[in-house]
Scaffold this motif. Structure first.
Motif, PDB file in Angstrom:
ATOM      1  N   GLU A  15       0.673  -1.447   0.014  1.00 39.56           N
ATOM      2  CA  GLU A  15      -0.158  -0.144  -0.049  1.00 39.56           C
ATOM      3  C   GLU A  15       0.909   1.011  -0.223  1.00 39.56           C
ATOM      4  OE1 GLU A  15      -3.667   1.704   2.046  1.00 39.56           O
ATOM      5  OE2 GLU A  15      -2.512   0.069   3.203  1.00 39.56           O
ATOM      6  N   ALA A  16       1.845   1.143   0.568  1.00 40.70           N
ATOM      7  CA  ALA A  16       2.928   2.080   0.669  1.00 40.70           C
ATOM      8  C   ALA A  16       3.468   2.598  -0.746  1.00 40.70           C
ATOM      9  CB  ALA A  16       3.599   1.946   2.177  1.00 40.70           C
ATOM     10  N   ASP A  19       0.699   4.369  -2.972  1.00 43.06           N
ATOM     11  CA  ASP A  19       0.664   5.422  -2.758  1.00 43.06           C
ATOM     12  C   ASP A  19       2.137   6.114  -3.404  1.00 43.06           C
ATOM     13  OD1 ASP A  19      -1.885   4.894  -1.536  1.00 43.06           O
ATOM     14  OD2 ASP A  19      -1.504   4.597   0.229  1.00 43.06           O
ATOM     15  N   HIS A  20       2.764   5.329  -3.040  1.00 40.87           N
ATOM     16  CA  HIS A  20       4.323   6.275  -3.376  1.00 40.87           C
ATOM     17  C   HIS A  20       4.176   6.718  -5.017  1.00 40.87           C
ATOM     18  CE1 HIS A  20       8.300   8.476  -3.078  1.00 40.87           C
ATOM     19  NE2 HIS A  20       8.714   7.784  -4.068  1.00 40.87           N
ATOM     20  N   ALA A  22       1.657   6.518  -7.162  1.00 42.25           N
ATOM     21  CA  ALA A  22       0.303   7.457  -7.774  1.00 42.25           C
ATOM     22  C   ALA A  22       1.176   8.975  -7.072  1.00 42.25           C
ATOM     23  CB  ALA A  22      -0.540   7.156  -6.644  1.00 42.25           C
ATOM     24  N   ASP A  23       1.575   9.767  -6.583  1.00 40.62           N
ATOM     25  CA  ASP A  23       2.685  10.844  -6.120  1.00 40.62           C
ATOM     26  C   ASP A  23       3.449  10.619  -8.016  1.00 40.62           C
ATOM     27  OD1 ASP A  23       1.300  10.943  -4.110  1.00 40.62           O
ATOM     28  OD2 ASP A  23       2.559  10.292  -2.686  1.00 40.62           O
ATOM     29  N   ARG A  26       1.787  11.618 -10.585  1.00 40.08           N
ATOM     30  CA  ARG A  26       0.651  12.534 -10.188  1.00 40.08           C
ATOM     31  C   ARG A  26       0.610  13.527 -11.709  1.00 40.08           C
ATOM     32  NH1 ARG A  26       4.895  13.497  -7.247  1.00 40.08           N
ATOM     33  NH2 ARG A  26       6.369  16.100  -7.718  1.00 40.08           N
ATOM     34  N   SER A  31      -6.017   6.629  -9.530  1.00 35.88           N
ATOM     35  CA  SER A  31      -6.504   5.854  -8.896  1.00 35.88           C
ATOM     36  C   SER A  31      -5.629   5.116  -8.164  1.00 35.88           C
ATOM     37  CB  SER A  31      -7.609   5.539  -9.151  1.00 35.88           C
ATOM     38  OG  SER A  31      -8.115   6.863  -9.515  1.00 35.88           O
ATOM     39  N   VAL A  32      -5.773   4.672  -6.646  1.00 41.87           N
ATOM     40  CA  VAL A  32      -5.083   3.483  -5.854  1.00 41.87           C
ATOM     41  C   VAL A  32      -6.377   2.941  -5.537  1.00 41.87           C
ATOM     42  CG1 VAL A  32      -3.764   2.759  -3.900  1.00 41.87           C
ATOM     43  CG2 VAL A  32      -3.065   5.354  -5.546  1.00 41.87           C
ATOM     44  N   ASP A  34      -6.817  -1.313  -3.200  1.00 41.06           N
ATOM     45  CA  ASP A  34      -6.482  -2.683  -2.424  1.00 41.06           C
ATOM     46  C   ASP A  34      -7.456  -3.484  -3.506  1.00 41.06           C
ATOM     47  OD1 ASP A  34      -6.757  -4.363  -0.613  1.00 41.06           O
ATOM     48  OD2 ASP A  34      -6.631  -3.570   0.885  1.00 41.06           O
ATOM     49  N   LYS A 132      10.164   2.203  -2.157  1.00 46.01           N
ATOM     50  CA  LYS A 132       9.802   3.225  -2.466  1.00 46.01           C
ATOM     51  C   LYS A 132      10.384   4.041  -3.192  1.00 46.01           C
ATOM     52  CE  LYS A 132       6.736   5.022   1.563  1.00 46.01           C
ATOM     53  NZ  LYS A 132       6.344   5.630   2.610  1.00 46.01           N
TER      54      LYS A 132
END
Length: 150
Positions: A15-16, A19-20, A22-23, A26, A31-32, A34, A132
Motif C-alpha cells: 500500500e505504501a 501511494d508513492h 501515485a505521487d 501525478r 487512482s489507487v 486495495d 519506495k
C-alpha cells in the motif's frame, strides 16, 4: 490515459509503495485501490494498470489479493487489450519463492489476454534499497506516454 494502481499487501508495504507510485505519476490521472476492494469486473481496457503485489507464506499471493485473482479464475474474462505493469515485493531469503506473488499476478492477467509492459520490478527486502525508492526510479521507465499514443 488513466493509471489504476492495484495493491495486494499483508503488512502494508504494498500500500505504501502504491501511494508513492501515485505521487510519482501525478502528471496522469491516477487512482489507487486495495485489490480486496476492487471488482475485477471494473477493469477497463483503456486504462493502464499497475499491480503492486507482495509475496506471502510459501510464495503465495497476499491474502487481500486472493479474492481478486480467484474472481478472475472463476469468471475468465477476456482481458485482451488490457496493459499492465508489475512491481513485486519479496525477500530473497525465501529462495525459489522470492517475489512469487507478483509473478503469479502477472501470469493470471496474461492468461486472460492482458499484456505486461515495461520491466517487471522485483524489490528485495534483504537489500539496503527502500521499496519506495526503487518504485520511484522504476516509475520513470514506465511507458505510459507511449501507450497513450499507441
Amino acid at each position: 490515459m488513466r493509471v489504476i494502481i492495484l495493491f495486494g499487501s499483508e503488512i502494508g508495504t504494498g500500500e505504501a509503495v502504491a501511494d508513492h507510485l501515485a505521487d510519482e505519476l501525478r502528471a496522469h490521472e491516477v487512482s489507487v485501490y486495495d485489490m480486496m476492494d476492487f471488482d475485477p469486473g471494473d477493469l477497463e481496457l483503456g486504462d493502464f494498470h499497475i499491480i503492486v503485489c507482495s509475496t506471502y507464506g510459501d510464495g503465495d499471493l497476499p491474502t487481500g489479493a486472493e479474492p481478486f485473482f480467484d474472481h478472475l479464475d472463476a469468471t475468465r474474462p477476456d482481458l485482451t487489450g488490457l496493459r499492465f505493469a508489475v512491481f513485486g515485493l519479496g525477500d530473497s531469503v525465501y529462495g525459489d519463492t522470492f517475489n512469487r506473488g507478483g509473478e503469479i499476478a502477472a501470469e493470471k492477467l496474461a492468461a486472460r489476454g492482458a499484456v505486461q509492459v515495461g520491466e517487471h520490478a522485483r524489490h528485495d527486502a534483504s537489500t539496503e534499497i527502500k521499496a519506495k525508492d526503487m518504485a520511484a526510479e522504476w516509475a520513470t521507465r514506465l511507458p505510459i506516454d507511449a501507450l497513450v499514443d499507441a
